[in-house]
Write a protein that holds these residues in place. Structure first.
Motif: not given
Length: 330
Positions: A68-72, A93-95, A101-102, A139-145
């Motif tokens: 979801l963070e990728d899509h956002a 929704k995008t996901l 399977y997502y 801004q910053h990612f919260q969940s991505r690697e």
């Protein structure tokens, strides 16, 4: 952690069509599989003559929050005027998920492949990347690697040392070279301060399409946090003089939109070393997926591992010489 025994055998064409039907999309053509190993990606035209790309994400590779963070991120970039292939929104929704399977849909771009030696293209890509980073830095990612030595060196090397695919005769010199590269790359990476920003993360020529002179970025699966130069160095090719000319052209465009700190050029060879090692570990980790032995048959040959050893030894040398500069040498 991805399931090492996972395969896509259950992702049949019928299941994919049922998944698309679940979100009201009905292909008129067959699903044409595109070149992708981590996910399963197909092109099709629906009943309304709209061309789509559907991407079924590898289970357990990313969390729902990361997807979801990728899509956002993609939608934010698009809203700020960046050119890219963003996920399609259906019912806000995008996901989507179907039988474990997502998946996501993207509009197919009518564009051609990047000519990586075309300096005019590189200049336009530089402008586009500068604009992208101007947006992504806000801004910053919260969940991505995070791009760091733990995920790109320490864990991959640990995993390779447990592999049974590496020929016994080369294990000792190969592991010695891996350790030497890791020590040197880590020292250089840690010694160079940089501001981490959100990145495309896998910005090579195959992930950029050209529509006339406008670059479009695709495949944000590997978006992550790290130094800006990560989105630049993979676009360089050829000998040092050619790379310096390409770099100068990229940065001429880039700095019209966003400041580049030249100290990050010291990170290019450490990042290249990280990518080499992470790539080898990725194939090794995915070997139980039937698609990998089929598409990478050379991976278990003595010649491949010998050439890898030579590449690592060359990287040890490359990391000891002066980095590329912003001015080409003529």
């Amino acid at each position: 952690m991805p399931d090492s025994n996972f395969s896509y055998l259950s992702l049949t064409p019928e299941l994919q069509l049922d998944a698309l039907a679940s979100v009201g999309i009905y292909p008129e053509t067959g699903l044409i599989q595109l070149n992708s190993y981590e996910n399963r990606v197909s092109l099709f035209t629906d009943e309304n003559k709209v061309r789509y790309v559907v991407k079924f994400y590898r289970p357990q590779r990313w969390s729902e929050e990361q997807l979801l963070e990728d899509h956002a991120f993609s939608l934010e970039l698009k809203a700020q005027g960046n050119c890219l292939s963003e996920p399609v929104t259906i019912d806000n929704k995008t996901l989507f998920v179907f039988q474990g399977y997502y998946f996501a849909l993207f509009k197919s771009l009518s564009a051609r492949s990047l000519e990586s030696d075309n300096l005019d293209h590189l200049y336009e890509i530089g402008i586009s990347l500068g604009k992208l980073h101007q947006t992504s830095s806000q801004q910053h990612f919260q969940s991505r690697e995070v791009l760091d030595t733990e995920t790109m060196l320490v864990q991959p090397i640990k995993q390779l040392k447990q592999s049974k695919l590496i020929p016994n005769a080369i294990r000792e010199p190969l592991f010695a070279a891996l350790d030497s590269v890791a020590i040197q790359a880590t020292a250089l990476f840690n010694a160079q301060p940089f501001t981490s920003i959100r990145l495309h993360g896998d910005c090579h020529a195959s992930n950029i399409l050209m529509d006339n002179d406008t670059p479009y970025f695709v495949d944000f699966d590997d978006c992550k946090t790290g130094p800006a130069v990560q989105d630049l160095w993979m676009l360089l090719s050829g000998n040092q003089q050619e790379q310096q000319l390409q770099l100068s052209t990229l940065l001429e465009g880039y700095e019209q939109e966003f400041e580049f700190h030249v100290g990050q050029l010291k990170l290019i060879e450490p990042l290249r070393s990280m990518r080499i090692i992470h790539y080898v570990s990725w194939i090794n980790k995915r070997w139980s997926d039937p698609a990998f032995p089929l598409n990478f048959p050379w991976f278990t040959t003595d010649q491949y591992w010998q050439e890898l050893l030579q590449s690592l030894q060359q990287q040890i040398i490359n990391m000891q010489v002066a980095p590329l500069s912003t001015q080409p040498n003529y």
